[in-house]
Design an enzyme around this catalytic site. Structure first.
Site, PDB file in Angstrom:
ATOM      1  N   ASP A  99       0.789  -1.223   0.000  1.00 42.67           N
ATOM      2  CA  ASP A  99       0.000   0.000   0.000  1.00 42.67           C
ATOM      3  C   ASP A  99       0.832   1.290   0.000  1.00 42.67           C
ATOM      4  O   ASP A  99       0.623   2.164  -0.841  1.00 42.67           O
ATOM      5  CB  ASP A  99      -0.948  -0.023   1.210  1.00 42.67           C
ATOM      6  CG  ASP A  99      -2.072   0.986   1.084  1.00 42.67           C
ATOM      7  OD1 ASP A  99      -2.320   1.446  -0.036  1.00 42.67           O
ATOM      8  OD2 ASP A  99      -2.697   1.313   2.104  1.00 42.67           O
ATOM      9  N   CYS A 116     -22.847  -4.028 -15.983  1.00 41.83           N
ATOM     10  CA  CYS A 116     -23.229  -3.641 -14.618  1.00 41.83           C
ATOM     11  C   CYS A 116     -22.790  -2.205 -14.298  1.00 41.83           C
ATOM     12  O   CYS A 116     -21.702  -1.768 -14.687  1.00 41.83           O
ATOM     13  CB  CYS A 116     -22.575  -4.606 -13.621  1.00 41.83           C
ATOM     14  SG  CYS A 116     -22.859  -4.188 -11.897  1.00 41.83           S
ATOM     15  N   CYS A 139     -23.095   4.895  -5.412  1.00 37.63           N
ATOM     16  CA  CYS A 139     -22.245   5.953  -4.842  1.00 37.63           C
ATOM     17  C   CYS A 139     -23.087   7.197  -4.545  1.00 37.63           C
ATOM     18  O   CYS A 139     -23.729   7.738  -5.443  1.00 37.63           O
ATOM     19  CB  CYS A 139     -21.109   6.299  -5.805  1.00 37.63           C
ATOM     20  SG  CYS A 139     -20.088   7.657  -5.177  1.00 37.63           S
ATOM     21  N   CYS A 161     -16.131   4.381   3.578  1.00 39.65           N
ATOM     22  CA  CYS A 161     -17.432   4.134   2.952  1.00 39.65           C
ATOM     23  C   CYS A 161     -17.310   2.850   2.145  1.00 39.65           C
ATOM     24  O   CYS A 161     -16.336   2.663   1.417  1.00 39.65           O
ATOM     25  CB  CYS A 161     -17.780   5.327   2.047  1.00 39.65           C
ATOM     26  SG  CYS A 161     -19.171   5.042   0.925  1.00 39.65           S
ATOM     27  N   CYS A 209     -19.772   1.359  -2.609  1.00 40.49           N
ATOM     28  CA  CYS A 209     -19.483   0.870  -3.964  1.00 40.49           C
ATOM     29  C   CYS A 209     -18.897  -0.545  -3.934  1.00 40.49           C
ATOM     30  O   CYS A 209     -18.760  -1.181  -4.980  1.00 40.49           O
ATOM     31  CB  CYS A 209     -18.565   1.833  -4.707  1.00 40.49           C
ATOM     32  SG  CYS A 209     -17.005   2.165  -3.913  1.00 40.49           S
ATOM     33  N   CYS A 238     -21.687  -4.318  -5.247  1.00 35.03           N
ATOM     34  CA  CYS A 238     -21.127  -5.158  -6.318  1.00 35.03           C
ATOM     35  C   CYS A 238     -21.715  -6.575  -6.261  1.00 35.03           C
ATOM     36  O   CYS A 238     -21.781  -7.170  -5.186  1.00 35.03           O
ATOM     37  CB  CYS A 238     -19.610  -5.208  -6.179  1.00 35.03           C
ATOM     38  SG  CYS A 238     -18.802  -6.080  -7.548  1.00 35.03           S
TER      39      CYS A 238
HETATM   40  S1  SF4 Z   1     -17.245  -3.131  -9.919  1.00 37.46           S
HETATM   41 FE1  SF4 Z   1     -18.915  -4.531  -9.353  1.00 37.46          FE
HETATM   42  S2  SF4 Z   1     -20.696  -3.154  -9.088  1.00 37.46           S
HETATM   43 FE2  SF4 Z   1     -19.145  -2.003 -10.245  1.00 37.46          FE
HETATM   44  S3  SF4 Z   1     -19.637  -2.332 -12.402  1.00 37.46           S
HETATM   45 FE3  SF4 Z   1     -18.126  -3.900 -11.837  1.00 37.46          FE
HETATM   46  S4  SF4 Z   1     -19.352  -5.692 -11.248  1.00 37.46           S
HETATM   47 FE4  SF4 Z   1     -20.745  -3.922 -11.206  1.00 37.46          FE
HETATM   48  S1  SF4 Z   2     -16.238   4.919  -1.224  1.00 40.11           S
HETATM   49 FE1  SF4 Z   2     -17.238   4.449  -3.207  1.00 40.11          FE
HETATM   50  S2  SF4 Z   2     -19.439   4.733  -2.831  1.00 40.11           S
HETATM   51 FE2  SF4 Z   2     -18.357   5.732  -1.155  1.00 40.11          FE
HETATM   52  S3  SF4 Z   2     -18.207   7.884  -1.819  1.00 40.11           S
HETATM   53 FE3  SF4 Z   2     -16.285   6.842  -2.425  1.00 40.11          FE
HETATM   54  S4  SF4 Z   2     -16.621   6.170  -4.513  1.00 40.11           S
HETATM   55 FE4  SF4 Z   2     -18.625   6.661  -3.658  1.00 40.11          FE
END
Ligand code: SF4
Ligand code: SF4
Length: 337
Positions: free
Chosen positions: A126, A183, A190, A233, A236, A240
């Site tokens: 990282d 998808c 978000c 967060c 996102c 999935c």
């Molecule tokens: S990262 Fe996951 S939620 Fe986002 S477009 Fe790809 S499959 Fe869909």
């Molecule tokens: S962690 Fe993902 S869902 Fe949350 S604010 Fe950032 S980009 Fe958007």
């Protein structure tokens, strides 16, 4: 170091990493990957993360970190998925992975050195300036999703990355296939529109950035979206559709097949329970005290002793003032309303 290590040697090396609890292990050359960071930084989308703006092009080249680099061994470490709710992001509900992952990688390297005497290595987790996700995808560990994270079909986006660069050539694995298809679930989930749909993220719009990386006030337009989020967060990730099965029940370990081979994707007894097949600590060590904790309780602990409660966890990154700031911006937990 010669150019002719066999596939069998590569598989021996893969096995010794898997035995230490890594979810998946892949091999790729140390050739540079495409540099998308320079443009991203030039557009200012890194926000105030100035460390990302230092020599952004260098992140694409593992050879900048180890002279004579030939191979990068990429690893993923699985951690339990969340439902996107909760005050602490899933990856942070454990001991600081910089330490646990690095210890497990170094332990694997010590055994690798017996297979490749004289090999030069560099362990990265990282913080090293390296495009980890692009290398991991090229090493066959998955693909970079529209949420900008590395995904694989077994663990989805719920993994941490770590690498070992070495100056020995080993046969590369086949790069991963993009399985996002049509998808857009992460984009739809978000709350701030931080994802651009082209595998790009504007950190200045991301709640993880505001609650973890940013020092100072959080603009009101983001503060009022925090809800229960006091550190990071997961929206996102939780949106999935990968994986089809929960990753908490899936780990990877030596395959008990008769040929003794070790493969990516099997169940791994012992991982995350404090031991691995080699007796070293697992690369992800969960912290139950960070799973169902409410923002007010986080605040209480920070007031009592931030150092004692958080110094060995990723939450430490936001510092005491940052955590108290975030807590003050969250909404009361549902049971308190
Ligand atoms: S990262 Fe996951 S939620 Fe986002 S477009 Fe790809 S499959 Fe869909
Ligand atoms: S962690 Fe993902 S869902 Fe949350 S604010 Fe950032 S980009 Fe958007």
């Amino acid at each position: 170091m010669g150019d002719g290590p066999t596939v069998r040697l590569r598989e021996q090396i893969r096995a010794l990493f898997l035995a230490r609890g890594f979810a998946r292990v892949g091999f790729t050359s140390a050739e540079p990957v495409a540099d998308h960071v320079s443009t991203w930084v030039a557009q200012g989308r890194h926000g105030s993360m100035d460390y990302l703006a230092r020599e952004p092009a260098g992140r694409a080249d593992p050879g900048r970190l180890l002279p004579g680099a030939r191979t990068v061994i990429c690893t993923t470490t699985a951690y339990p998925a969340t439902d996107g709710r909760g005050s602490v992001a899933g990856y942070a509900r454990g001991e600081d992975y910089h330490h646990t992952l690095k210890a497990a990688l170094r332990d694997a390297v010590s055994e690798l050195e017996t297979l490749l005497p004289g090999v030069a290595t560099r362990v990265c987790v990282d913080t090293a300036p390296l495009l980890e996700r692009a290398l991991a995808a090229r090493a066959g560990l998955g693909w970079i999703g529209r949420n900008t994270l590395l995904l694989d079909e077994t663990h989805g986006p719920w993994t941490l990355l770590g690498e070992v660069i070495l100056d020995a050539a080993l046969p590369p694995d086949t790069p991963g296939l993009d399985r996002c298809g049509t998808c857009t679930a992460c984009l739809d989930a978000c709350p701030t529109g931080a994802l651009d749909g082209a595998r790009g993220l504007d950190a200045r719009l991301c709640l993880s950035y505001w609650t973890i990386e940013h020092r100072g006030e959080v603009p009101d337009r983001f503060a009022r979206l925090l809800d229960q989020r006091a550190f990071g967060c997961d929206d996102c990730l939780a949106a999935c559709p990968h994986p089809a099965r929960p990753p908490a029940a899936l780990r990877q370990a030596p395959d008990p097949a008769a040929d003794g081979a070790v493969r990516n994707g099997g169940p791994a007894p012992g991982v995350g329970r404090g031991s691995t097949a080699c007796g070293v600590g697992p690369p992800f060590v969960p912290r139950s005290d960070l799973v169902d904790v409410t923002p007010p309780e986080l605040g209480r602990r920070a007031e009592e002793s931030f150092r004692r409660h958080f110094s060995s966890t990723p939450v430490e990154r936001t510092r005491r003032a940052g955590l108290l700031r975030n807590v003050s911006l969250t909404r009361p937990p549902p049971s308190d309303v």
